[in-house]
Write a protein that holds these residues in place. Sequence first.
Motif, PDB file in Angstrom:
ATOM      1  N   ILE A  40       0.826  -1.206   0.000  1.00 12.49           N
ATOM      2  CA  ILE A  40       0.000   0.000   0.000  1.00 12.49           C
ATOM      3  C   ILE A  40       0.860   1.256   0.000  1.00 12.49           C
ATOM      4  CG2 ILE A  40      -1.674   1.323   1.356  1.00 12.49           C
ATOM      5  CD1 ILE A  40      -2.794  -1.430   2.277  1.00 12.49           C
ATOM      6  N   ILE A  41       1.850   1.312   0.885  1.00 14.31           N
ATOM      7  CA  ILE A  41       2.678   2.516   0.994  1.00 14.31           C
ATOM      8  C   ILE A  41       3.486   2.743  -0.278  1.00 14.31           C
ATOM      9  CG2 ILE A  41       4.657   3.511   2.208  1.00 14.31           C
ATOM     10  CD1 ILE A  41       3.553   2.448   4.776  1.00 14.31           C
ATOM     11  N   ASN A  42       3.943   1.662  -0.886  1.00 16.23           N
ATOM     12  CA  ASN A  42       4.745   1.808  -2.101  1.00 16.23           C
ATOM     13  C   ASN A  42       3.904   2.140  -3.333  1.00 16.23           C
ATOM     14  OD1 ASN A  42       7.082   1.247  -0.702  1.00 16.23           O
ATOM     15  ND2 ASN A  42       7.001  -0.946  -1.099  1.00 16.23           N
ATOM     16  N   ASN A  43       2.582   2.035  -3.213  1.00 19.35           N
ATOM     17  CA  ASN A  43       1.687   2.336  -4.334  1.00 19.35           C
ATOM     18  C   ASN A  43       1.112   3.741  -4.144  1.00 19.35           C
ATOM     19  OD1 ASN A  43      -0.147   2.370  -6.415  1.00 19.35           O
ATOM     20  ND2 ASN A  43      -0.930   0.312  -6.020  1.00 19.35           N
ATOM     21  N   GLN A  44       1.959   4.753  -4.371  1.00 19.99           N
ATOM     22  CA  GLN A  44       1.534   6.127  -4.141  1.00 19.99           C
ATOM     23  C   GLN A  44       0.470   6.588  -5.135  1.00 19.99           C
ATOM     24  OE1 GLN A  44       2.107   7.997  -1.578  1.00 19.99           O
ATOM     25  NE2 GLN A  44       3.448   6.480  -0.628  1.00 19.99           N
ATOM     26  N   ARG A  67       1.693  18.842  -5.035  1.00 19.51           N
ATOM     27  CA  ARG A  67       3.157  18.930  -5.049  1.00 19.51           C
ATOM     28  C   ARG A  67       3.710  19.017  -3.629  1.00 19.51           C
ATOM     29  NH1 ARG A  67       1.931  22.283  -9.473  1.00 19.51           N
ATOM     30  NH2 ARG A  67       2.352  24.206  -8.309  1.00 19.51           N
ATOM     31  N   ILE A  68       3.001  19.721  -2.753  1.00 12.68           N
ATOM     32  CA  ILE A  68       3.428  19.805  -1.354  1.00 12.68           C
ATOM     33  C   ILE A  68       3.305  18.448  -0.678  1.00 12.68           C
ATOM     34  CG2 ILE A  68       2.879  20.830   0.888  1.00 12.68           C
ATOM     35  CD1 ILE A  68       1.952  23.338  -0.659  1.00 12.68           C
ATOM     36  N   ILE A  69       2.179  17.764  -0.898  1.00 13.64           N
ATOM     37  CA  ILE A  69       1.958  16.465  -0.274  1.00 13.64           C
ATOM     38  C   ILE A  69       2.975  15.437  -0.752  1.00 13.64           C
ATOM     39  CG2 ILE A  69       0.321  14.530  -0.131  1.00 13.64           C
ATOM     40  CD1 ILE A  69      -1.920  16.657  -0.300  1.00 13.64           C
ATOM     41  N   SER A  70       3.394  15.526  -2.002  1.00 11.85           N
ATOM     42  CA  SER A  70       4.367  14.576  -2.531  1.00 11.85           C
ATOM     43  C   SER A  70       5.698  14.659  -1.803  1.00 11.85           C
ATOM     44  CB  SER A  70       4.565  14.806  -4.031  1.00 11.85           C
ATOM     45  OG  SER A  70       5.190  16.058  -4.274  1.00 11.85           O
ATOM     46  N   ARG A  71       5.940  15.770  -1.080  1.00  8.56           N
ATOM     47  CA  ARG A  71       7.179  15.922  -0.321  1.00  8.56           C
ATOM     48  C   ARG A  71       7.032  15.496   1.136  1.00  8.56           C
ATOM     49  NH1 ARG A  71       7.376  20.781  -3.578  1.00  8.56           N
ATOM     50  NH2 ARG A  71       6.601  22.052  -1.841  1.00  8.56           N
ATOM     51  N   PHE A  72       5.806  15.063   1.525  1.00  2.33           N
ATOM     52  CA  PHE A  72       5.613  14.524   2.876  1.00  2.33           C
ATOM     53  C   PHE A  72       6.418  13.232   3.030  1.00  2.33           C
ATOM     54  CE2 PHE A  72       1.455  16.159   4.887  1.00  2.33           C
ATOM     55  CZ  PHE A  72       1.663  17.435   4.396  1.00  2.33           C
ATOM     56  N   SER A  75       4.499  10.506   1.722  1.00  2.06           N
ATOM     57  CA  SER A  75       3.683  11.081   0.662  1.00  2.06           C
ATOM     58  C   SER A  75       2.185  10.981   0.956  1.00  2.06           C
ATOM     59  CB  SER A  75       4.030  10.402  -0.672  1.00  2.06           C
ATOM     60  OG  SER A  75       3.493  11.103  -1.774  1.00  2.06           O
ATOM     61  N   TYR A  76       1.386  10.482   0.009  1.00  3.57           N
ATOM     62  CA  TYR A  76      -0.077  10.500   0.140  1.00  3.57           C
ATOM     63  C   TYR A  76      -0.582   9.576   1.245  1.00  3.57           C
ATOM     64  CZ  TYR A  76      -0.474  13.303  -4.062  1.00  3.57           C
ATOM     65  OH  TYR A  76      -0.390  14.326  -4.967  1.00  3.57           O
ATOM     66  N   CYS A  77       0.124   8.510   1.513  1.00  3.43           N
ATOM     67  CA  CYS A  77      -0.295   7.614   2.595  1.00  3.43           C
ATOM     68  C   CYS A  77      -0.203   8.339   3.934  1.00  3.43           C
ATOM     69  CB  CYS A  77       0.580   6.363   2.593  1.00  3.43           C
ATOM     70  SG  CYS A  77       0.002   5.066   3.715  1.00  3.43           S
ATOM     71  N   SER A  78       0.874   9.097   4.132  1.00  5.52           N
ATOM     72  CA  SER A  78       1.037   9.873   5.349  1.00  5.52           C
ATOM     73  C   SER A  78      -0.016  10.978   5.439  1.00  5.52           C
ATOM     74  CB  SER A  78       2.445  10.479   5.387  1.00  5.52           C
ATOM     75  OG  SER A  78       2.590  11.347   6.483  1.00  5.52           O
ATOM     76  N   PHE A  79      -0.255  11.663   4.316  1.00  7.10           N
ATOM     77  CA  PHE A  79      -1.262  12.724   4.305  1.00  7.10           C
ATOM     78  C   PHE A  79      -2.636  12.183   4.672  1.00  7.10           C
ATOM     79  CE2 PHE A  79      -4.667  14.772   1.874  1.00  7.10           C
ATOM     80  CZ  PHE A  79      -4.624  16.059   2.395  1.00  7.10           C
ATOM     81  N   PHE A  80      -3.024  11.045   4.081  1.00  6.25           N
ATOM     82  CA  PHE A  80      -4.335  10.476   4.368  1.00  6.25           C
ATOM     83  C   PHE A  80      -4.453  10.111   5.843  1.00  6.25           C
ATOM     84  CE2 PHE A  80      -7.439   7.142   4.825  1.00  6.25           C
ATOM     85  CZ  PHE A  80      -8.495   7.571   4.038  1.00  6.25           C
ATOM     86  N   SER A  81      -3.399   9.519   6.409  1.00  7.56           N
ATOM     87  CA  SER A  81      -3.424   9.108   7.818  1.00  7.56           C
ATOM     88  C   SER A  81      -3.612  10.310   8.741  1.00  7.56           C
ATOM     89  CB  SER A  81      -2.128   8.386   8.181  1.00  7.56           C
ATOM     90  OG  SER A  81      -1.980   7.207   7.426  1.00  7.56           O
ATOM     91  N   GLN A  82      -3.108  11.482   8.330  1.00  7.32           N
ATOM     92  CA  GLN A  82      -3.247  12.676   9.158  1.00  7.32           C
ATOM     93  C   GLN A  82      -4.564  13.402   8.915  1.00  7.32           C
ATOM     94  OE1 GLN A  82       0.235  15.339   9.102  1.00  7.32           O
ATOM     95  NE2 GLN A  82       1.421  13.655   8.246  1.00  7.32           N
TER      96      GLN A  82
END
Length: 289
Positions: A40-44, A67-72, A75-82
Amino acid sequence: MMQWLDYLDADIVPFHILPRLDGETLIVLSCVSTEFRNLIINNQDLMRKICISIWPSLLYRDGIACRIISRFPGSYCSFFSQAFPSIDYYHPFPPPPPRPVTTFVYAIDVFLQGRPFYRDLTMEQVDTTEYPSARKYDHLRKTFELQWYGWGDRKKFFHVKKEGCEEYLKQNMSFSCVVVETKTKCAGSLFHPSTCKPVSVLKETSPIAIDVVFKTFIPAPGLYMEMVKCEVKITCHWEDGKEDRFYMDTIHFTMDDMYGKQLTWWYGSLIISNVIENGVRRKINKKQT
């Protein structure tokens, strides 16, 4: 479970099973095993599609939020979790002070019957590093207010009958506001995308307009008071009085303390910075949605 999945073709899980699941289920599934977590994490691309489906505003203004989220980190997995879980209202101890903040990105979405009705994205420069001095008195007096306007090409029309529109909008309109902090690379939902429903709908007669009000409370221990109220008023109109030309006119966002006094810009920014960086997220579960 992964031993059973080992009998399947290597492309079945990542390309045929996981894309059929929603983001909430994917995050829970990533906690089941290391194998699932890596898939899941590797499938951005998968998580990016999930995030955009929940927050269409992430693509607004040339996709600057993406573009900002891609630098988390993550990335998107971290953004969704937050951003997807609700921020907990209670803290056992006052949270640590926020780190210096440079820019907030407010991504807002309005939905009608589950379909995107309006989206916008605003970047605000903020400074929460120190209490405003005398030379910054105007900044201290300025109240916390954000406004968005549905003019021009962004105007999107829906069909809404005037008779019974109050109950219709109360049942079918929802609002989302997720805040991204660019320096610390963290995010949080002030208004949760799946549970935020209007608390009141008021029909104005002259001119004919509808005010749809959303409210939520966020924690502010050790900063201002234990809780502060965030209120959003969405004003909608019928263009030329036609029921098939119902559109969003303005969105007005304010923050008040528990005595009804509107917060200043400095305090409001400090509280938002603290809550998205230090606020405890509730565990994602099906009951939340």
